[in-house]
Scaffold this motif. Structure first.
Motif, mmCIF file in Angstrom:
data_model
loop_
_atom_site.group_PDB
_atom_site.id
_atom_site.type_symbol
_atom_site.label_atom_id
_atom_site.label_comp_id
_atom_site.label_asym_id
_atom_site.label_seq_id
_atom_site.Cartn_x
_atom_site.Cartn_y
_atom_site.Cartn_z
ATOM 1 N N ASP A 288 0.812 -1.079 -0.297
ATOM 2 C CA ASP A 288 0.250 0.072 -0.148
ATOM 3 C C ASP A 288 0.865 1.628 -0.031
ATOM 4 O O ASP A 288 0.090 2.776 -0.568
ATOM 5 C CB ASP A 288 -0.760 0.248 1.149
ATOM 6 N N GLU A 289 1.747 0.796 0.261
ATOM 7 C CA GLU A 289 2.889 2.039 0.148
ATOM 8 C C GLU A 289 4.124 2.520 -1.286
ATOM 9 O O GLU A 289 4.411 3.540 -1.257
ATOM 10 C CB GLU A 289 4.273 1.727 1.248
ATOM 11 N N LEU A 290 3.429 1.456 -2.402
ATOM 12 C CA LEU A 290 3.998 1.896 -3.092
ATOM 13 C C LEU A 290 4.372 3.288 -3.895
ATOM 14 O O LEU A 290 4.661 3.717 -4.181
ATOM 15 C CB LEU A 290 4.116 0.859 -4.199
ATOM 16 N N GLU B 280 0.528 -6.582 -8.623
ATOM 17 C CA GLU B 280 -0.662 -6.568 -8.133
ATOM 18 C C GLU B 280 -1.350 -4.831 -7.786
ATOM 19 O O GLU B 280 -2.281 -4.743 -7.720
ATOM 20 C CB GLU B 280 -0.552 -7.280 -6.560
ATOM 21 N N LEU B 281 -0.870 -4.125 -8.021
ATOM 22 C CA LEU B 281 -0.631 -2.329 -8.217
ATOM 23 C C LEU B 281 -2.006 -2.261 -9.245
ATOM 24 O O LEU B 281 -2.447 -1.274 -9.372
ATOM 25 C CB LEU B 281 0.161 -1.329 -8.184
ATOM 26 N N ASP C 150 -6.371 1.470 -10.780
ATOM 27 C CA ASP C 150 -4.684 0.846 -11.475
ATOM 28 C C ASP C 150 -3.346 1.723 -10.621
ATOM 29 O O ASP C 150 -3.674 3.067 -11.685
ATOM 30 C CB ASP C 150 -5.280 0.829 -12.912
ATOM 31 N N ARG C 151 -3.293 1.932 -10.005
ATOM 32 C CA ARG C 151 -2.218 2.172 -9.237
ATOM 33 C C ARG C 151 -0.374 2.856 -9.903
ATOM 34 O O ARG C 151 0.193 3.423 -9.936
ATOM 35 C CB ARG C 151 -2.005 2.103 -8.052
ATOM 36 N N ILE C 152 -0.148 1.508 -10.830
ATOM 37 C CA ILE C 152 0.995 1.844 -11.895
ATOM 38 C C ILE C 152 -0.010 3.057 -13.070
ATOM 39 O O ILE C 152 1.198 3.320 -12.544
ATOM 40 C CB ILE C 152 0.948 0.235 -13.149
ATOM 41 N N VAL D 22 14.279 12.970 -10.295
ATOM 42 C CA VAL D 22 14.797 14.254 -11.294
ATOM 43 C C VAL D 22 15.770 15.414 -9.559
ATOM 44 O O VAL D 22 15.203 14.851 -8.118
ATOM 45 C CB VAL D 22 13.688 14.620 -11.176
ATOM 46 N N ASN D 23 16.008 16.342 -10.249
ATOM 47 C CA ASN D 23 16.353 17.171 -9.149
ATOM 48 C C ASN D 23 15.108 17.508 -8.504
ATOM 49 O O ASN D 23 15.203 17.979 -7.624
ATOM 50 C CB ASN D 23 17.397 18.363 -9.888
ATOM 51 N N GLN D 24 14.210 17.965 -9.380
ATOM 52 C CA GLN D 24 13.717 18.803 -8.697
ATOM 53 C C GLN D 24 12.183 18.299 -9.657
ATOM 54 O O GLN D 24 12.023 18.675 -10.554
ATOM 55 C CB GLN D 24 13.190 20.390 -9.295
ATOM 56 N N LEU D 25 10.796 17.887 -8.960
ATOM 57 C CA LEU D 25 9.590 17.877 -9.005
ATOM 58 C C LEU D 25 8.986 19.519 -9.997
ATOM 59 O O LEU D 25 9.387 19.677 -9.631
ATOM 60 C CB LEU D 25 8.830 17.406 -8.554
ATOM 61 N N LYS D 26 8.080 19.330 -10.478
ATOM 62 C CA LYS D 26 7.637 20.442 -11.296
ATOM 63 C C LYS D 26 6.309 20.723 -11.030
ATOM 64 O O LYS D 26 4.997 19.277 -10.789
ATOM 65 C CB LYS D 26 7.791 20.105 -12.990
ATOM 66 N N GLY D 27 6.228 21.837 -10.621
ATOM 67 C CA GLY D 27 3.764 21.588 -10.435
ATOM 68 C C GLY D 27 3.064 21.164 -11.332
ATOM 69 O O GLY D 27 3.632 21.600 -12.891
ATOM 70 N N ALA D 28 2.123 20.438 -11.423
ATOM 71 C CA ALA D 28 1.120 20.376 -12.051
ATOM 72 C C ALA D 28 -0.213 19.863 -11.929
ATOM 73 O O ALA D 28 -0.135 19.749 -11.003
ATOM 74 C CB ALA D 28 1.396 18.655 -13.102
ATOM 75 N N LYS D 29 -1.096 19.646 -12.529
ATOM 76 C CA LYS D 29 -2.581 19.265 -12.547
ATOM 77 C C LYS D 29 -2.605 18.023 -12.441
ATOM 78 O O LYS D 29 -2.165 17.129 -13.365
ATOM 79 C CB LYS D 29 -3.202 19.400 -14.441
ATOM 80 N N LEU D 30 -2.792 17.673 -11.497
ATOM 81 C CA LEU D 30 -2.726 15.963 -11.029
ATOM 82 C C LEU D 30 -3.969 15.497 -10.787
ATOM 83 O O LEU D 30 -5.208 16.151 -10.664
ATOM 84 C CB LEU D 30 -1.819 15.444 -9.623
ATOM 85 N N LYS D 31 -4.536 13.925 -11.203
ATOM 86 C CA LYS D 31 -5.475 13.699 -10.866
ATOM 87 C C LYS D 31 -5.705 12.570 -9.487
ATOM 88 O O LYS D 31 -4.524 11.437 -9.832
ATOM 89 C CB LYS D 31 -6.231 12.921 -12.266
ATOM 90 N N SER D 32 -6.319 12.507 -9.207
ATOM 91 C CA SER D 32 -6.972 10.878 -8.134
ATOM 92 C C SER D 32 -6.737 9.706 -8.490
ATOM 93 O O SER D 32 -6.983 9.066 -7.657
ATOM 94 C CB SER D 32 -6.868 11.703 -6.810
ATOM 95 N N PHE D 33 -7.893 10.027 -9.716
ATOM 96 C CA PHE D 33 -8.192 8.513 -10.049
ATOM 97 C C PHE D 33 -9.546 8.222 -9.604
ATOM 98 O O PHE D 33 -9.621 6.408 -8.835
ATOM 99 C CB PHE D 33 -7.249 7.546 -10.349
ATOM 100 N N GLY D 34 -10.089 8.685 -8.109
ATOM 101 C CA GLY D 34 -10.752 8.437 -7.504
ATOM 102 C C GLY D 34 -10.044 7.205 -6.482
ATOM 103 O O GLY D 34 -10.978 6.492 -5.504
ATOM 104 N N ASP D 35 -8.932 7.469 -6.265
ATOM 105 C CA ASP D 35 -8.068 6.477 -5.076
ATOM 106 C C ASP D 35 -7.036 7.070 -4.151
ATOM 107 O O ASP D 35 -6.666 8.217 -4.255
ATOM 108 C CB ASP D 35 -6.980 5.377 -6.107
ATOM 109 N N HIS D 36 -7.945 7.310 -2.490
ATOM 110 C CA HIS D 36 -7.009 7.896 -1.530
ATOM 111 C C HIS D 36 -5.667 7.635 -2.215
ATOM 112 O O HIS D 36 -5.342 9.245 -1.314
ATOM 113 C CB HIS D 36 -7.073 7.614 0.040
ATOM 114 N N ARG D 37 -4.689 6.708 -1.932
ATOM 115 C CA ARG D 37 -3.176 6.753 -1.685
ATOM 116 C C ARG D 37 -2.580 7.837 -2.966
ATOM 117 O O ARG D 37 -1.321 7.982 -2.825
ATOM 118 C CB ARG D 37 -2.912 5.744 -1.641
ATOM 119 N N THR D 38 -3.271 7.136 -4.293
ATOM 120 C CA THR D 38 -3.095 8.578 -5.263
ATOM 121 C C THR D 38 -2.864 9.670 -5.044
ATOM 122 O O THR D 38 -2.425 10.051 -4.950
ATOM 123 C CB THR D 38 -3.319 7.340 -6.560
ATOM 124 N N ALA D 39 -4.074 9.793 -3.911
ATOM 125 C CA ALA D 39 -4.587 11.599 -4.112
ATOM 126 C C ALA D 39 -3.933 12.418 -3.019
ATOM 127 O O ALA D 39 -2.803 13.450 -3.131
ATOM 128 C CB ALA D 39 -5.669 11.924 -3.284
#
Ligand code: S3P
Length: 442
Positions: free
Chosen positions: A326-328, A349-350, A356-358, A388-405
């Protein structure tokens, strides 16, 4: 849908106590319901999944209430005390409730129908249905053919309870939910039921069965339970803080500059410690303190202290995946901020989690500029990430999944500009307090 804007540049400081572990809480409700007498459950989490477990046992004729101090009190009616529900049982999106309940309903003297919410109705159930059929229950899911021609079964599921016989079952997938359903059915079966695991999965059911004096035995990689023994309630259960929820703050404190977070009274069950082991290997500054070997006479707990760290890439072997399954998603965020390459092996299994957490994590992290890919290896898959040295800010999606969010929100905090996420309401599934706790650390 509740959208959320994420502003970077925070450092997290402070000390937090988290709601009780979701997996342990489900088991506490289940075993309290089928033991005789009153069980008081302390630090029970107020999330949607655990509420689904309470609702289901109310419908099965068990009295459950919340006392003035917020503790959950279950008035168990013994192994044979459940009654036929008046209507189909609706399990919402709680996969653990659904799968463990199949094991409890299989030996009952009545028929029940289990229905699920949209996402859970797409998750495979044959992995639980097949061993229960072998034990003698009549059980019917919604059958569908997969792309590879193999049949799978999904909710809704009708369970026609029956006398069960004990079986010896070698696990086909590493799944604590499947193992637990078989052991719970084994409680009622004629003779002994033996489950053989290739890789150990979380053992909360075994520990809780032991706490309720079910006479469970370990034989190497096998677990054996003899049917017919009445359960004895321990009276009181304390549910330690959820390590899977703690994981978001552990990674956040490690990747955000000048951070130092102490997470108190967290579950330290050895079968769940993969996240701590991998983060330590990545170079994270993590200390475990105040270890109590038995928080509730069955589960260990302690405090976790994490400080800002420079992380490096590591290789995580498939044998270690069940201990951090669950921590992947949040570990993928850690790997994205680490120097060098990280490989997570055998993470197929993800694909069948809440989403689909992949797919969901590749989508979000690619948008943030991360070099991340999945590679098919035999029947499973590896994830390869070049930090990467630095993540870029972006428009992200949760896909309705708590751990992705929650993973996306933590990634957003480490980005170089503003990020947003389309919907965070799904976080209520496991951790409704997440944003409030995060804000308390600012
Ligand atoms: C759980 C087992 C795991 C985990 C899930 C909770 C449990 O699922 O992903 O969130 O409480 O037994 P699997 O058994 O499908 O691996």
């Amino acid at each position: 849908m509740i959208a959320y804007n994420i502003l970077p540049g925070l450092n997290l400081k402070g000390s937090i106590i988290l709601p009780g572990d979701k997996s342990i809480a489900h088991r506490a409700i289940i075993l309290s319901a089928i033991s005789s007498g009153k069980t008081i459950i302390n630090n029970f989490p107020a999330n949607k999944d655990c509420q689904a477990s309470i609702e289901v046992f109310l419908q099965l004729g068990i009295k459950i209430k919340q006392d003035k101090s917020g503790r959950i009190v279950v008035f168990g009616k013994g192994l044979k005390g459940l009654t036929k529900p008046k209507r189909p049982l609706f399990i919402e999106e709680s996969g653990t409730t659904f799968r463990l309940l199949l094991g409890i309903l299989a030996p009952q003297k009545f028929e029940a129908e289990l229905r699920a919410g949209k996402a859970l109705s797409r998750r495979p159930m044959l992995r639980v249905i097949a061993p229960l059929r072998e034990m003698g229950v009549l059980i019917f899911g919604k059958v569908a053919k997969l792309e590879n021609g193999i049949s799978e079964e999904y909710p809704p599921i009708i369970v026609r309870g029956n006398n069960l016989k004990g079986i010896t079952y070698s696990m086909k997938v590493a799944s604590a939910q499947v193992k637990s359903a078989i052991l719970l059915a084994g409680l009622y079966a004629n003779g002994s039921t033996k489950v053989i695991e290739k890789e150990p999965t979380r053992d909360h059911t075994e520990r809780m069965l032991d706490l309720f004096k079910a006479g469970i035995k370990h034989q190497g990689k096998s677990i054996v339970i003899k049917g017919g023994r009445a359960l004895q309630t321990p009276g009181n259960i304390y549910v330690p803080g959820d390590l899977s929820s703690a994981a978001f703050f552990m990674v956040a404190a490690a990747i955000l500059k000048q951070s130092e977070v102490s997470i108190k009274r967290v579950s330290l069950n050895p079968t769940r410690l993969g996240i701590i082991k991998v983060l330590k290997r990545m170079g994270a500054d993590i200390k475990i303190e105040n270890i109590k070997s038995k928080a509730n006479e069955s589960e260990p707990m302690g405090d976790i202290l994490v400080k800002s760290s420079s992380l490096k890439g590591v290789r995580v072997l498939s044998k270690d995946i069940p201990s951090l399954i669950d921590e992947l998603p949040i570990l993928m965020v850690a790997a994205s901020c680490a120097k060098g390459k990280t490989i997570f092996e055998g993470v197929g299994e993800l694909r069948v989690k809440e989403t689909d957490r992949i797919n969901s994590m590749l989508y979000n992290l690619k948008k943030m500029g991360v070099d991340i890919k999945s590679i098919k290896v035999g029947k499973s898959e590896n994830i390869v990430i070049h930090g990467v040295n630095q993540l870029k800010g972006a428009k992200l999606k949760s896909f309705g999944d708590h751990r992705t969010a929650m993973s996306a929100i933590i990634a957003g905090l480490a980005a170089d500009g503003k990020s947003s996420i389309d919907d965070v309401s799904c976080i209520n599934k496991s951790f409704p307090e997440f944003l409030r706790v995060l804000k308390s650390l600012k």
